[in-house]
Design an enzyme around this catalytic site. Structure first.
Site, PDB file in Angstrom:
ATOM      1  N   HIS A  33       1.461  -1.269  -0.265  1.00 32.71           N
ATOM      2  CA  HIS A  33      -0.234  -0.235  -0.443  1.00 32.71           C
ATOM      3  C   HIS A  33       1.098   1.451  -0.110  1.00 32.71           C
ATOM      4  O   HIS A  33       1.676   1.338   1.073  1.00 32.71           O
ATOM      5  CB  HIS A  33      -1.380   0.184   0.986  1.00 32.71           C
ATOM      6  CG  HIS A  33      -1.525  -1.394   1.278  1.00 32.71           C
ATOM      7  ND1 HIS A  33      -2.921  -0.958   0.903  1.00 32.71           N
ATOM      8  CD2 HIS A  33      -1.043  -2.304   1.857  1.00 32.71           C
ATOM      9  CE1 HIS A  33      -3.480  -2.510   1.305  1.00 32.71           C
ATOM     10  NE2 HIS A  33      -2.363  -3.351   2.086  1.00 32.71           N
ATOM     11  N   LYS A  60      -9.497  -6.758  -6.185  1.00 32.94           N
ATOM     12  CA  LYS A  60      -9.017  -6.534  -4.968  1.00 32.94           C
ATOM     13  C   LYS A  60     -10.301  -6.639  -3.926  1.00 32.94           C
ATOM     14  O   LYS A  60     -10.835  -6.017  -4.687  1.00 32.94           O
ATOM     15  CB  LYS A  60      -7.691  -5.574  -4.356  1.00 32.94           C
ATOM     16  CG  LYS A  60      -8.152  -5.312  -3.026  1.00 32.94           C
ATOM     17  CD  LYS A  60      -6.912  -6.385  -2.309  1.00 32.94           C
ATOM     18  CE  LYS A  60      -7.079  -5.919  -0.521  1.00 32.94           C
ATOM     19  NZ  LYS A  60      -6.618  -5.727   0.148  1.00 32.94           N
ATOM     20  N   HIS A  70      -3.142 -12.560   3.386  1.00 33.02           N
ATOM     21  CA  HIS A  70      -2.474 -12.817   4.688  1.00 33.02           C
ATOM     22  C   HIS A  70      -3.055 -13.700   4.899  1.00 33.02           C
ATOM     23  O   HIS A  70      -4.211 -13.062   6.221  1.00 33.02           O
ATOM     24  CB  HIS A  70      -2.632 -11.119   5.755  1.00 33.02           C
ATOM     25  CG  HIS A  70      -3.569  -9.993   4.593  1.00 33.02           C
ATOM     26  ND1 HIS A  70      -5.109 -10.834   4.620  1.00 33.02           N
ATOM     27  CD2 HIS A  70      -3.664  -8.877   4.187  1.00 33.02           C
ATOM     28  CE1 HIS A  70      -5.672  -9.631   4.023  1.00 33.02           C
ATOM     29  NE2 HIS A  70      -5.123  -8.285   4.218  1.00 33.02           N
ATOM     30  N   ASP A 107       2.204  -6.947   2.183  1.00 34.53           N
ATOM     31  CA  ASP A 107       1.238  -6.239   3.112  1.00 34.53           C
ATOM     32  C   ASP A 107       2.252  -4.748   4.310  1.00 34.53           C
ATOM     33  O   ASP A 107       1.187  -3.899   4.868  1.00 34.53           O
ATOM     34  CB  ASP A 107       0.527  -6.750   4.281  1.00 34.53           C
ATOM     35  CG  ASP A 107      -0.961  -6.306   4.404  1.00 34.53           C
ATOM     36  OD1 ASP A 107      -1.381  -4.890   3.169  1.00 34.53           O
ATOM     37  OD2 ASP A 107      -1.859  -6.429   4.806  1.00 34.53           O
ATOM     38  N   HIS A 164       1.665   3.513   8.269  1.00 35.14           N
ATOM     39  CA  HIS A 164       1.407   4.908   8.898  1.00 35.14           C
ATOM     40  C   HIS A 164       2.686   5.536   9.556  1.00 35.14           C
ATOM     41  O   HIS A 164       3.212   4.747   9.806  1.00 35.14           O
ATOM     42  CB  HIS A 164      -0.198   4.448   9.641  1.00 35.14           C
ATOM     43  CG  HIS A 164      -1.151   3.867   9.633  1.00 35.14           C
ATOM     44  ND1 HIS A 164      -2.373   4.015   8.687  1.00 35.14           N
ATOM     45  CD2 HIS A 164      -1.643   2.537   9.107  1.00 35.14           C
ATOM     46  CE1 HIS A 164      -3.118   2.754   7.994  1.00 35.14           C
ATOM     47  NE2 HIS A 164      -2.380   1.739   8.578  1.00 35.14           N
ATOM     48  N   GLY A 224      -1.666  -1.412  10.334  1.00 29.79           N
ATOM     49  CA  GLY A 224      -0.939  -1.673   9.606  1.00 29.79           C
ATOM     50  C   GLY A 224       0.263  -1.790   9.837  1.00 29.79           C
ATOM     51  O   GLY A 224       0.719  -1.005  10.600  1.00 29.79           O
TER      52      GLY A 224
HETATM   53  O1  DOR Z   1      -3.590  -3.681   8.846  1.00 30.18           O
HETATM   54  C1  DOR Z   1      -3.877  -3.134   7.530  1.00 30.18           C
HETATM   55  N1  DOR Z   1      -3.654  -2.660   6.713  1.00 30.18           N
HETATM   56  N2  DOR Z   1      -4.334  -3.907   6.463  1.00 30.18           N
HETATM   57  C2  DOR Z   1      -5.367  -4.438   5.418  1.00 30.18           C
HETATM   58  O2  DOR Z   1      -5.780  -4.686   4.819  1.00 30.18           O
HETATM   59  C3  DOR Z   1      -5.128  -2.894   4.918  1.00 30.18           C
HETATM   60  C4  DOR Z   1      -3.705  -2.129   6.099  1.00 30.18           C
HETATM   61  C5  DOR Z   1      -3.744  -0.987   5.221  1.00 30.18           C
HETATM   62  O3  DOR Z   1      -4.254  -0.126   3.862  1.00 30.18           O
HETATM   63  O4  DOR Z   1      -3.384   0.129   6.361  1.00 30.18           O
END
Ligand code: DOR
Length: 451
Positions: free
Chosen positions: A65, A150, A237, A308, A312, A327
């Site tokens: 991401h 997705k 995941h 993944d 943040h 995340g």
């Molecule tokens: O923990 C996660 N964060 N799982 C996800 O599927 C999305 C991701 C995010 O985009 O922050």
């Protein structure tokens, strides 16, 4: 051969080839692998000495991401792909839960334009599947740079959600590309949030209310729809032992991904040590589940390891649970963490390559990446299996600036990243300019349907 036939020669390395691990030389011309075998030094203009190093096909991270557009304070395509090459990743597939969501051809074209200017590695993008765009998917899914569809069955970061069976069926009934699924059951989680989490601020509750049953229910539901529609699904995941038992019996219609975090960290320790920095969806669970994930690596149930990468900021992650977002960053640590597992004897180097190169090549029908083979793209992840290093927040290239593995000592490290014949990272230094290109996929996708 005395004339300089090749532009670049990787000399004296130990290559992970489809036929096994062999000491061999690899010659490159115009971004492609042109010869493999015992080749003299003077056959190339540039010789890279790979003595004592292993040459892997370029590692493909099929789940990242990068937050652009809309979340550039967390990550950008430039910083995310820079983190990728720093960690030995040569190709990324990027997720659609950006703002705006990547659910239209215009949104994909916008990401392609941005990546053309700023991506350090090769790239492709997921198109988010929704009830609204389901009918358009057959026309849209073959646009340049799209790696698959997705679906989020349960809410996570962003507001992409397809939680109703009829909506999922509409998506699976339209098109042929692989459908990657975030399998958590929205209804069960909403109920659990009231009854199990309540007003608690304890992050270790994350794996209780985002429960095993919620994952199991979503996986069972999507498998049923996959069988009904004849469409293959890719369960992202995976975290639970019980889903794996079911997936083993459904390999004809389902492939499976696991993350380094779920293979390395476990509850409750991770929540005690890392607090909300261990918070992700689906959650990190207890050791018995982690053991099942490793068993599924050994017995072949798992097809792909993806990071993944879901960055943040530190400010956001330090909010009180559950206001803290889910995340963790991971694209830069995927290779070192997994090489350390190889050195600890938990999987072989060949199996690692199977999970991050052959698996992505097979499941996403990538045209010429994922193998060291003549005619394939000259993407390589060159690693020193004996190098001992410490992972640190300071060395992370991601805009988020942290890693759940800060301070972890590992054995096995990416030493050089080569993309389309160009060295873009050497000894932790980033080289040159962003010059990633879109990944090409095979257009004959009939094999994605099992009927
Ligand atoms: O923990 C996660 N964060 N799982 C996800 O599927 C999305 C991701 C995010 O985009 O922050």
């Amino acid at each position: 051969m005395s004339t300089q036939t090749y532009q670049t020669l990787l000399k004296n390395g130990t290559a992970v080839l489809p036929s096994g691990i062999h000491k061999t030389d690899i010659a490159i011309n115009d971004g492609k692998i042109e010869a493999i075998g015992n080749l003299p030094e003077n056959c190339a203009h540039r010789v890279i000495d790979c003595e004592n190093l292993h040459i892997l096909p370029g590692v493909i991270d099929t789940q990242a991401h990068f937050r652009e557009p809309g979340g550039e304070h967390k990550e950008t395509l430039e910083a995310g792909t820079r983190a990728a090459i720093a960690g030995g990743v040569t190709t990324i597939f990027e997720m659609p839960n950006t703002n705006p969501l990547t659910t239209t051809p215009e949104a994909v074209a916008d990401k392609m334009e941005r990546a053309k200017k700023s991506a350090w590695c090769n790239y492709a993008f997921y198109l988010g599947g929704t009830a609204e765009n389901a009918q358009n998917l057959p026309q849209w899914e073959n646009l340049p740079g799209i790696c698959g569809i997705k679906i989020f069955m349960g809410s996570s970061t962003g507001n992409l959600l397809s939680d109703k069976d009829e909506d999922i069926e509409a998506i699976l009934s339209n098109g042929k590309r692989i459908v990657a699924v975030h399998a958590e059951d929205e209804e069960i989680m909403n109920h659990n949030k009231e009854t199990i989490l309540g007003k608690s601020n304890d992050v270790s509750m994350h794996c209780k209310w985002r429960s095993v049953e919620s994952c199991l229910s979503a996986t069972k539901r999507v498998l049923k729809i996959a069988r009904k529609t004849g469409r293959k699904v890719h369960i992202l995941h995976i975290t639970t032992d019980i889903e794996l038992e079911i997936l083993k019996k459904n390999k004809d219609i389902a492939s499976v991904e696991v993350l380094p975090n779920h293979l390395t960290l476990h509850a409750p320790d991770c929540y005690k040590e890392l607090g909300t920095y261990a918070q992700q969806n689906p959650p990190i669970r207890e050791l018995k589940h982690q053991n099942a994930l490793w068993k599924a690596i050994s017995d072949g149930t798992i097809d792909i390891i993806g990071s993944d990468h879901a960055p943040h900021t530190i400010e956001e992650k330090s909010k009180q649970y559950p206001q803290s977002p889910s995340g963790t960053p991971g694209v830069q640590t995927l290779v070192p963490i997994m090489l350390n597992h190889v050195n600890e004897g938990r999987l072989t180097l060949q199996r690692f390559v199977d999970l991050v190169c052959y698996g992505p090549h097979r499941i996403h029908q990538i045209a010429t990446k994922g193998r060291i083979a003549v005619g394939f793209d000259a993407d390589f992840t060159i690693v020193d299996m004996k190098a001992e290093r410490e992972i640190s927040n300071e060395s992370q290239q991601s805009k988020s600036g942290w890693t759940p593995f800060n301070g972890k000592k590992v054995k096995g490290w990416p030493i050089m990243t080569i993309i389309m014949g160009k060295t873009v990272m050497s000894d932790d230094e980033i080289i040159g300019e962003p010059s990633g290109t879109p990944v090409k996929f095979r257009d004959n996708l009939s094999k994605n349907c099992y009927k």
